[in-house]
Each structure stands twice: as C-alpha cells, then as structure tokens.
Design a protein around this motif. Sequence first.
Motif, PDB file in Angstrom:
ATOM      1  N   LEU A 137     -17.352  54.060  34.683  1.00  0.00           N
ATOM      2  CA  LEU A 137     -16.641  55.254  35.134  1.00  0.00           C
ATOM      3  C   LEU A 137     -15.441  55.470  34.226  1.00  0.00           C
ATOM      4  CD1 LEU A 137     -16.298  57.511  37.259  1.00  0.00           C
ATOM      5  CD2 LEU A 137     -14.871  55.908  38.570  1.00  0.00           C
ATOM      6  N   THR A 138     -15.409  56.642  33.573  1.00  0.00           N
ATOM      7  CA  THR A 138     -14.281  56.994  32.711  1.00  0.00           C
ATOM      8  C   THR A 138     -13.410  58.001  33.446  1.00  0.00           C
ATOM      9  OG1 THR A 138     -15.620  56.658  30.724  1.00  0.00           O
ATOM     10  CG2 THR A 138     -13.584  57.915  30.478  1.00  0.00           C
ATOM     11  N   LEU A 139     -12.146  57.640  33.687  1.00  0.00           N
ATOM     12  CA  LEU A 139     -11.221  58.499  34.422  1.00  0.00           C
ATOM     13  C   LEU A 139     -10.634  59.566  33.518  1.00  0.00           C
ATOM     14  CD1 LEU A 139      -9.359  55.760  36.503  1.00  0.00           C
ATOM     15  CD2 LEU A 139     -11.456  57.012  37.070  1.00  0.00           C
ATOM     16  N   GLN A 144     -11.332  53.179  31.670  1.00  0.00           N
ATOM     17  CA  GLN A 144     -12.727  52.896  31.967  1.00  0.00           C
ATOM     18  C   GLN A 144     -12.835  51.766  32.979  1.00  0.00           C
ATOM     19  OE1 GLN A 144     -14.613  52.308  28.049  1.00  0.00           O
ATOM     20  NE2 GLN A 144     -15.442  54.368  28.224  1.00  0.00           N
ATOM     21  N   ILE A 145     -13.721  51.960  33.960  1.00  0.00           N
ATOM     22  CA  ILE A 145     -13.928  50.965  35.011  1.00  0.00           C
ATOM     23  C   ILE A 145     -15.410  50.601  35.041  1.00  0.00           C
ATOM     24  CG2 ILE A 145     -13.761  50.460  37.473  1.00  0.00           C
ATOM     25  CD1 ILE A 145     -11.595  52.595  37.665  1.00  0.00           C
ATOM     26  N   SER A 146     -15.707  49.317  34.866  1.00  0.00           N
ATOM     27  CA  SER A 146     -17.087  48.839  34.972  1.00  0.00           C
ATOM     28  C   SER A 146     -17.431  48.714  36.453  1.00  0.00           C
ATOM     29  CB  SER A 146     -17.243  47.486  34.270  1.00  0.00           C
ATOM     30  OG  SER A 146     -18.554  46.993  34.447  1.00  0.00           O
ATOM     31  N   LEU A 147     -18.308  49.580  36.939  1.00  0.00           N
ATOM     32  CA  LEU A 147     -18.573  49.641  38.369  1.00  0.00           C
ATOM     33  C   LEU A 147     -19.408  48.468  38.862  1.00  0.00           C
ATOM     34  CD1 LEU A 147     -19.248  53.458  38.777  1.00  0.00           C
ATOM     35  CD2 LEU A 147     -17.133  52.196  39.168  1.00  0.00           C
ATOM     36  N   TYR A 182      -8.785  70.344  37.365  1.00  0.00           N
ATOM     37  CA  TYR A 182      -8.663  70.338  35.904  1.00  0.00           C
ATOM     38  C   TYR A 182      -8.779  68.930  35.322  1.00  0.00           C
ATOM     39  CZ  TYR A 182      -6.812  74.929  37.097  1.00  0.00           C
ATOM     40  OH  TYR A 182      -6.657  76.198  37.616  1.00  0.00           O
ATOM     41  N   GLN A 183      -9.012  67.960  36.175  1.00  0.00           N
ATOM     42  CA  GLN A 183      -9.175  66.586  35.723  1.00  0.00           C
ATOM     43  C   GLN A 183     -10.627  66.167  35.918  1.00  0.00           C
ATOM     44  OE1 GLN A 183      -5.997  63.770  36.749  1.00  0.00           O
ATOM     45  NE2 GLN A 183      -5.018  65.406  37.933  1.00  0.00           N
ATOM     46  N   TYR A 184     -11.203  65.601  34.865  1.00  0.00           N
ATOM     47  CA  TYR A 184     -12.621  65.287  34.881  1.00  0.00           C
ATOM     48  C   TYR A 184     -12.861  63.779  34.785  1.00  0.00           C
ATOM     49  CZ  TYR A 184     -14.039  70.164  34.411  1.00  0.00           C
ATOM     50  OH  TYR A 184     -14.251  71.495  34.641  1.00  0.00           O
ATOM     51  N   ASN A 185     -13.859  63.338  35.515  1.00  0.00           N
ATOM     52  CA  ASN A 185     -14.372  61.977  35.393  1.00  0.00           C
ATOM     53  C   ASN A 185     -15.770  62.036  34.802  1.00  0.00           C
ATOM     54  OD1 ASN A 185     -13.010  60.113  38.262  1.00  0.00           O
ATOM     55  ND2 ASN A 185     -12.003  61.122  36.550  1.00  0.00           N
ATOM     56  N   SER A 212     -25.685  60.408  32.097  1.00  0.00           N
ATOM     57  CA  SER A 212     -24.259  60.561  32.381  1.00  0.00           C
ATOM     58  C   SER A 212     -24.014  61.867  33.113  1.00  0.00           C
ATOM     59  CB  SER A 212     -23.425  60.512  31.095  1.00  0.00           C
ATOM     60  OG  SER A 212     -23.663  61.656  30.299  1.00  0.00           O
ATOM     61  N   LEU A 213     -22.936  61.877  33.884  1.00  0.00           N
ATOM     62  CA  LEU A 213     -22.537  63.077  34.621  1.00  0.00           C
ATOM     63  C   LEU A 213     -21.035  63.252  34.468  1.00  0.00           C
ATOM     64  CD1 LEU A 213     -23.830  65.232  36.642  1.00  0.00           C
ATOM     65  CD2 LEU A 213     -22.628  63.927  38.416  1.00  0.00           C
ATOM     66  N   ARG A 214     -20.619  64.470  34.058  1.00  0.00           N
ATOM     67  CA  ARG A 214     -19.202  64.810  33.937  1.00  0.00           C
ATOM     68  C   ARG A 214     -18.873  65.826  35.022  1.00  0.00           C
ATOM     69  NH1 ARG A 214     -15.768  68.483  30.853  1.00  0.00           N
ATOM     70  NH2 ARG A 214     -13.816  67.422  30.312  1.00  0.00           N
ATOM     71  N   TYR A 215     -17.782  65.608  35.760  1.00  0.00           N
ATOM     72  CA  TYR A 215     -17.486  66.428  36.929  1.00  0.00           C
ATOM     73  C   TYR A 215     -15.980  66.400  37.199  1.00  0.00           C
ATOM     74  CZ  TYR A 215     -17.718  61.659  38.661  1.00  0.00           C
ATOM     75  OH  TYR A 215     -17.541  60.307  38.802  1.00  0.00           O
TER      76      TYR A 215
END
Length: 391
Positions: A137-139, A144-147, A182-185, A212-215
């Motif tokens: 997960l990229t904030l 970056q967080i390894s889930l 306006y902030q994407y993960n 991957s999914l950007r949202y």
Amino acid sequence: MNKSSMPEADWKHIVDKYLNNTCTREELHQLLQWVNEEPDNEALISLLRLRWEQQQVLTADDPERWNRRFDQLLTTTPPHRKVVISKRAIIAAAATVLLMLTTGITYYLYRSHSSIVTPPAMVKFNDVPPGGNRAMLTLADGTQISLDSAANGVLATQGGTSISKQQNGQIAYNGTATDARYQYNTMSIPKAGKYSLVLPDGSKIWLNSASSLRYPLAFGKERRVMLTGEAYFEIAPDAKRPFIVEVNKSELHVLGTSFNVMAYAEEAQTKTTLVDGALAVNYQGSHTLLKPGQQATITTENNKITVEPADLEEALAWKNDRFYFNNTDIRTAMRQLERWYDVDVTFRDTLNMRLNGTVSRTVSISGVLKLLTLTGEANFSIQGKTVSVGK
C-alpha cells in the motif's frame, strides 16, 4: 456387456487402465456404469479410494459443483450410448470418482481429438508454493506499507481518513474529510499475491496477482479509480455519484454493480464480465451497455467492443481460488500460472493444445503441472523459478 458377465480379470484390467489414466472414454463410462449397477462393490470402491488417497494435490468441491462436473462429463458420452448414473450411486460409491473428475481426469476426458491418453514419462518436479495475501500500500505521501506483514489495526491516518487492516486481512477506509478527495493511495499486488479492500463509500474490491488500483481517500461528485491487471468489484449503490473505472484506455460507468475486469497488459484482450446490475463500457468512441451475464471484450487490434454471453465460473474462478480452463490455449493457461506462482515459463517445443478443467489455486505448482501431464501432450520440469514446457 456388464461386469457380472465378464471374467473378473477382464474388468479388473479396465479398472487398472483407469487408475493409470489410459482407459478409453468408452471404457470409463463402462466403469461408471458398473459403479451404478453395483454401488456396494467394496473391491471397486477400495481401488478407487486408493487412487484418491494417492492424489494428495487434489481438493474437494461442494456437492453442487460435483454434480455439475459430473453432468458435464456425461455430455461427452458417444451418441450411440447414453449412460445414466443415479444419485444413489454418486452418494454410495462415486464421491471418490467425482473428486477426480473435477480435477485432473477432466483434462483428457474433454479432449475431442483423441480417445486414448498415453501419459508422458514422469518428470521430477521442484516445487513452488501457491500465492497468498500479499500487497503493498502506497500512501499519498509516498510511504509504503507491506500489508502481508503489517499487524491488524489502524495503519495510518491521512486527511482525516483512517486506514485499517481488519481481522480478515481486508483493508478498510473510514472518514470523509473534504481534502481527502485530492489524496490518492495505490494498492499494488505482486505476482503470487492477491488482496481486497473496502473503499470509503463501502465498495468492495478484490485484486488479483500483478494488479494495482489507484483511488482517492474520499470521493467527490464522482467515484473514480484506476485499474491495471484484474479485479472484481462490488460497488455500493449511489444514484447521485456514478462509479467509474479507468482501465486500458476505456471507462466503465456503474451505479451499484458486481463485475470482473481482466486487463493484463500481456493479454491481447480486455474482458469485462457483469454479474449483476448495469454497466456501461466506453472505449475510444464506442459505447455498449452490458446486462447481467454478459461479457464485453475489447481487442486492441480492431478497437471494437464485442458482447457475448459470459462464462461466470471462468471469469470469477481466480476470486474463488481456482484455475478454470475452458478450451484455454496452453500459453494463456501458463501465463496464469506465471502470475500466481511468480515463475517464468519457457516453451521447448511448439504446442497447439487447449485445456479444459478446473483445479484449486491453493496447491503447489507441482500439483497443477502433474495434472496437466494427463493431457498426454506436454511434460514439465522446474529449475528454481523457471518452468520448462515441452512435448
């Protein structure tokens, strides 16, 4: 001729051929007819059970799936002979048979160009374990967080929105701060991985390997996400805010809908399969509206949208932890294995073969490859993370 009118040595010979995967289709149906006639035949049941116990790579399905596969098997019966297998026989003796029919045996039963299979020489396998829940997960700030290694609980807070890892491993977002839109993960799934998340609006998304999914952390007037790879969506209804998926130069517009999108860069087609609801597919000026049970295919070569009835079991197999091959070209099938097991596949020979059947994605790769050898047309070897395929 039934079993009772044959010498015991003859019918045992056919059983032995079955256990060695060399009996003809007609002999297999004759064997199943014997099971139907004598459901309490302890010698036959014992032989079949022994075969099942030796097949440790296989996993059981629910009874409804067994029955569907069994009915599908019977459709391959030659037209001059119709075999009817009773439910009593299935319950009494054929559970073991059905377990095999739902997996490796199906590969040669469905081959239309040959009725006899000669198994290739056994090959020695190294092994590669199956994929699992893995994701990065990229904030919005680049953290970056390894889930797969993160502990359950709140992982981060951004723009008034909390990001949590739940007990089931799913990622969930809570909060509606105005600047969060306006902030994407970005959730990135490696090869040999899969993961799921719940977006701030309550929509649930499952991501397949190499996707991957950007949202945004919160949605504004519309709900827009960007997908690469493959995902299954269950969109929370919101009549005032359509949900839009950007994928491979196309847009999918939905309100409250369940659907699957397969859009890997290495595949020649993008396939969108609608399970329920309504879904509009827009691609380079072309538009189409899908109904439940339909699949839209976009081929980059002709830039057209083709709509056909969907095979939902095939489209959703990955989400249900299965490989499902429906007249699938072997190279397409091996690309699925590449993504799920994180291996490289090389072909020693030209193979023009297609596969039919289903097998669990929870087994090691050697288990899947051993089943594929039952086609009689291919064998496999593994060196490290490289799978070699040949005749």
